[in-house]
Design a protein around this motif. Structure first.
Motif, PDB file in Angstrom:
ATOM      1  N   VAL A 163       0.843  -1.191   0.000  1.00  0.00           N
ATOM      2  CA  VAL A 163       0.000   0.000   0.000  1.00  0.00           C
ATOM      3  C   VAL A 163       0.881   1.244   0.000  1.00  0.00           C
ATOM      4  O   VAL A 163       1.771   1.390   0.844  1.00  0.00           O
ATOM      5  CB  VAL A 163      -0.938   0.020   1.226  1.00  0.00           C
ATOM      6  CG1 VAL A 163      -1.669   1.356   1.327  1.00  0.00           C
ATOM      7  CG2 VAL A 163      -1.934  -1.135   1.155  1.00  0.00           C
ATOM      8  N   TRP A 164       0.636   2.120  -0.960  1.00  0.00           N
ATOM      9  CA  TRP A 164       1.304   3.420  -1.035  1.00  0.00           C
ATOM     10  C   TRP A 164       0.271   4.497  -0.761  1.00  0.00           C
ATOM     11  O   TRP A 164      -0.724   4.587  -1.486  1.00  0.00           O
ATOM     12  CB  TRP A 164       1.902   3.639  -2.429  1.00  0.00           C
ATOM     13  CG  TRP A 164       3.162   2.885  -2.690  1.00  0.00           C
ATOM     14  CD1 TRP A 164       3.281   1.579  -3.065  1.00  0.00           C
ATOM     15  CD2 TRP A 164       4.499   3.398  -2.598  1.00  0.00           C
ATOM     16  NE1 TRP A 164       4.601   1.242  -3.211  1.00  0.00           N
ATOM     17  CE2 TRP A 164       5.377   2.344  -2.943  1.00  0.00           C
ATOM     18  CE3 TRP A 164       5.035   4.651  -2.279  1.00  0.00           C
ATOM     19  CZ2 TRP A 164       6.763   2.500  -2.954  1.00  0.00           C
ATOM     20  CZ3 TRP A 164       6.405   4.808  -2.293  1.00  0.00           C
ATOM     21  CH2 TRP A 164       7.256   3.747  -2.628  1.00  0.00           C
ATOM     22  N   MET A 165       0.490   5.283   0.268  1.00  0.00           N
ATOM     23  CA  MET A 165      -0.416   6.394   0.539  1.00  0.00           C
ATOM     24  C   MET A 165       0.053   7.619  -0.236  1.00  0.00           C
ATOM     25  O   MET A 165       1.199   8.031  -0.130  1.00  0.00           O
ATOM     26  CB  MET A 165      -0.471   6.715   2.035  1.00  0.00           C
ATOM     27  CG  MET A 165      -1.520   7.768   2.376  1.00  0.00           C
ATOM     28  SD  MET A 165      -1.698   8.016   4.159  1.00  0.00           S
ATOM     29  CE  MET A 165      -2.405   6.431   4.621  1.00  0.00           C
ATOM     30  N   LEU A 166      -0.855   8.186  -1.026  1.00  0.00           N
ATOM     31  CA  LEU A 166      -0.558   9.384  -1.797  1.00  0.00           C
ATOM     32  C   LEU A 166      -0.962  10.609  -0.999  1.00  0.00           C
ATOM     33  O   LEU A 166      -2.016  10.618  -0.348  1.00  0.00           O
ATOM     34  CB  LEU A 166      -1.309   9.373  -3.126  1.00  0.00           C
ATOM     35  CG  LEU A 166      -0.764   8.503  -4.263  1.00  0.00           C
ATOM     36  CD1 LEU A 166      -0.681   7.034  -3.879  1.00  0.00           C
ATOM     37  CD2 LEU A 166      -1.621   8.658  -5.507  1.00  0.00           C
ATOM     38  N   GLY A 167      -0.132  11.647  -1.052  1.00  0.00           N
ATOM     39  CA  GLY A 167      -0.467  12.855  -0.319  1.00  0.00           C
ATOM     40  C   GLY A 167       0.301  14.060  -0.803  1.00  0.00           C
ATOM     41  O   GLY A 167       1.273  13.941  -1.552  1.00  0.00           O
ATOM     42  N   SER A 168      -0.144  15.232  -0.370  1.00  0.00           N
ATOM     43  CA  SER A 168       0.520  16.486  -0.738  1.00  0.00           C
ATOM     44  C   SER A 168       0.636  17.416   0.458  1.00  0.00           C
ATOM     45  O   SER A 168       0.693  18.629   0.307  1.00  0.00           O
ATOM     46  CB  SER A 168      -0.254  17.183  -1.866  1.00  0.00           C
ATOM     47  OG  SER A 168      -1.600  17.427  -1.482  1.00  0.00           O
ATOM     48  N   SER A 169       0.657  16.818   1.669  1.00  0.00           N
ATOM     49  CA  SER A 169       0.749  17.638   2.874  1.00  0.00           C
ATOM     50  C   SER A 169       1.393  16.839   4.001  1.00  0.00           C
ATOM     51  O   SER A 169       1.539  15.617   3.924  1.00  0.00           O
ATOM     52  CB  SER A 169      -0.650  18.091   3.317  1.00  0.00           C
ATOM     53  OG  SER A 169      -1.394  16.980   3.807  1.00  0.00           O
ATOM     54  N   GLY A 170       1.724  17.553   5.083  1.00  0.00           N
ATOM     55  CA  GLY A 170       2.281  16.900   6.254  1.00  0.00           C
ATOM     56  C   GLY A 170       1.292  15.988   6.945  1.00  0.00           C
ATOM     57  O   GLY A 170       1.678  15.019   7.608  1.00  0.00           O
ATOM     58  N   THR A 171      -0.006  16.288   6.798  1.00  0.00           N
ATOM     59  CA  THR A 171      -1.037  15.461   7.435  1.00  0.00           C
ATOM     60  C   THR A 171      -1.016  14.047   6.873  1.00  0.00           C
ATOM     61  O   THR A 171      -1.009  13.062   7.625  1.00  0.00           O
ATOM     62  CB  THR A 171      -2.423  16.088   7.230  1.00  0.00           C
ATOM     63  OG1 THR A 171      -2.441  17.399   7.797  1.00  0.00           O
ATOM     64  CG2 THR A 171      -3.496  15.239   7.895  1.00  0.00           C
ATOM     65  N   SER A 172      -1.025  13.936   5.549  1.00  0.00           N
ATOM     66  CA  SER A 172      -0.998  12.602   4.935  1.00  0.00           C
ATOM     67  C   SER A 172       0.300  11.882   5.255  1.00  0.00           C
ATOM     68  O   SER A 172       0.318  10.657   5.434  1.00  0.00           O
ATOM     69  CB  SER A 172      -1.180  12.715   3.422  1.00  0.00           C
ATOM     70  OG  SER A 172      -0.166  13.536   2.847  1.00  0.00           O
ATOM     71  N   ALA A 173       1.394  12.644   5.348  1.00  0.00           N
ATOM     72  CA  ALA A 173       2.686  12.032   5.671  1.00  0.00           C
ATOM     73  C   ALA A 173       2.648  11.393   7.052  1.00  0.00           C
ATOM     74  O   ALA A 173       3.171  10.289   7.254  1.00  0.00           O
ATOM     75  CB  ALA A 173       3.786  13.088   5.609  1.00  0.00           C
ATOM     76  N   ARG A 174       2.025  12.074   8.011  1.00  0.00           N
ATOM     77  CA  ARG A 174       1.961  11.540   9.377  1.00  0.00           C
ATOM     78  C   ARG A 174       1.066  10.306   9.450  1.00  0.00           C
ATOM     79  O   ARG A 174       1.386   9.335  10.143  1.00  0.00           O
ATOM     80  CB  ARG A 174       1.474  12.617  10.348  1.00  0.00           C
ATOM     81  CG  ARG A 174       1.445  12.158  11.802  1.00  0.00           C
ATOM     82  CD  ARG A 174       2.831  11.722  12.279  1.00  0.00           C
ATOM     83  NE  ARG A 174       2.788  11.042  13.545  1.00  0.00           N
ATOM     84  CZ  ARG A 174       2.948  11.658  14.743  1.00  0.00           C
ATOM     85  NH1 ARG A 174       3.173  12.958  14.774  1.00  0.00           N
ATOM     86  NH2 ARG A 174       2.912  10.980  15.861  1.00  0.00           N
ATOM     87  N   VAL A 175      -0.044  10.314   8.706  1.00  0.00           N
ATOM     88  CA  VAL A 175      -0.926   9.144   8.688  1.00  0.00           C
ATOM     89  C   VAL A 175      -0.188   7.940   8.100  1.00  0.00           C
ATOM     90  O   VAL A 175      -0.247   6.832   8.649  1.00  0.00           O
ATOM     91  CB  VAL A 175      -2.215   9.433   7.890  1.00  0.00           C
ATOM     92  CG1 VAL A 175      -3.054   8.164   7.754  1.00  0.00           C
ATOM     93  CG2 VAL A 175      -3.029  10.530   8.560  1.00  0.00           C
ATOM     94  N   ALA A 176       0.517   8.159   6.990  1.00  0.00           N
ATOM     95  CA  ALA A 176       1.286   7.067   6.377  1.00  0.00           C
ATOM     96  C   ALA A 176       2.338   6.541   7.336  1.00  0.00           C
ATOM     97  O   ALA A 176       2.561   5.324   7.445  1.00  0.00           O
ATOM     98  CB  ALA A 176       1.945   7.557   5.084  1.00  0.00           C
ATOM     99  N   ALA A 177       2.996   7.447   8.060  1.00  0.00           N
ATOM    100  CA  ALA A 177       4.025   7.042   9.018  1.00  0.00           C
ATOM    101  C   ALA A 177       3.432   6.229  10.157  1.00  0.00           C
ATOM    102  O   ALA A 177       3.971   5.190  10.556  1.00  0.00           O
ATOM    103  CB  ALA A 177       4.739   8.280   9.562  1.00  0.00           C
TER     104      ALA A 177
END
Length: 336
Positions: A163-177
């Motif tokens: 699963v690759w989470m796509l994002g364009s903000s720090g919020t999505s980065a933290r969820v993926a982490a």
């Protein structure tokens, strides 16, 4: 460095949705031969300028048409769907094409506001439940029963697509982490602040069933041609398209350079084009390679995903060919 592709099946001037999807298929086969690492397709709804509305269906077709390149979605918009059903679709793909499939996911609406209602039986999707949906999806993909319902996502198999989470903000980065997924930052959407988002992902990454260390790539618009001048000419069409998208203009095709050069730009629009160029790399192959290597260094990644939208289609093919040559992808490909 690995190079991959995000293709949005753009409908070009004088073209049709059928031609756009045929071009995506042709491009996947061509870039497989050139030695690209991945080929992802996107999800967009109720639009006259992008043909790809069901990436999991298109991915199945592309996987059957290619040999080595990884095929995936960029991405399935998970809040619209059942995690269980998405997992089964990708379990099928993984069974047919083991170790070649990526599950790229996102939580954007994918179109106009009413698309949300049409995809969710007249209701708005529950984006607050997105992290839980991702956890469920990962569990089902790996053969688990997250809610103790005595079920599993079939067919079972020895491997599971990442699963690759796509994002364009720090919020999505933290969820993926926090969830331990791989992460793909959309620099082509947000040309500012992406390095902080990727750093956040790496800093907070938590090992998961899927992986024990961070995995990240970055997607960017790239237009490569035989000369800087020709690349700049081809890029004018994308410059105008981004302006139209940001204004909410209904486009029935992506503009040609000729259309872009005949357009009368306001001072605000000229400034917006300059700002949007932070999302793009444009030039001859030597210049583009230098800027792409610098972008990868800035982000601390070893993979860039290239999104090229130019008219005519032959120039799109040529851009990917020049990039493959610049990065010697064919030589790397031949060793695998």
């Amino acid at each position: 460095m690995k190079l991959s592709i995000l293709d949005q099946s753009p409908i070009l001037s004088g073209g049709s949705p059928q031609e756009a999807l045929a071009q995506t298929s042709e491009l996947a086969k061509w870039t497989d031969e050139l030695g690209y690492h991945r080929f992802w397709v996107s999800e967009h709804h109720s639009t006259d300028s992008l043909a790809g509305s069901a990436p999991e269906v298109l991915a199945a077709h592309l996987a059957s048409q290619t040999k080595k390149i990884r095929i995936g979605t960029g991405g399935v918009l998970l809040p619209h769907y059942s995690s269980y059903k998405v997992a089964e679709a990708f379990r099928i793909l993984e069974t047919l094409h083991p170790n070649r499939v990526d599950v790229g996911i996102g939580r954007a609406p994918g179109g106009k506001p009413n698309v949300n209602l049409a995809l969710n039986r007249g209701k708005l999707p529950n984006t607050e439940g997105y992290p839980q949906q991702v956890e469920e999806l990962m569990a089902y993909l790996h053969g688990y029963d997250p809610h103790g319902m005595d079920i599993y996502a079939s067919p079972k198999g020895q491997s599971a697509p990442p699963v690759w989470m796509l994002g364009s903000s720090g919020t999505s980065a933290r969820v993926a982490a926090d969830l331990g997924t791989s992460y793909s930052f959309a620099h082509f959407i947000n040309g500012r602040g992406g390095t902080r988002a990727v750093d956040r992902y790496k800093d907070y990454f938590t090992p998961s069933t899927q992986q024990d260390k961070p995995a990240v790539n970055v997607s960017v618009f790239v237009i490569c041609s035989e000369s800087d001048e020709k690349a700049e000419y081809l890029a004018t069409g994308l410059d105008l398209a981004l302006l139209q998208i940001e204004r909410g203009t209904d486009m029935n095709h992506f503009p040609t350079p000729e259309e872009a050069l005949s357009y009368s730009y306001s001072l605000y629009e000229e400034e917006k084009i300059r700002e949007n160029r932070h999302r793009m790399i444009v030039g001859c192959k030597e210049r583009v390679k230098e800027e792409m290597v610098q972008l990868a260094d800035d982000y601390g990644v070893d993979e860039l995903i290239v999104n090229t939208i130019v008219s005519p289609f032959e120039e799109r093919m040529r851009s990917y060919e020049l990039l493959a040559d610049a990065f010697s992808l064919n030589k790397e490909y031949s060793r695998h």
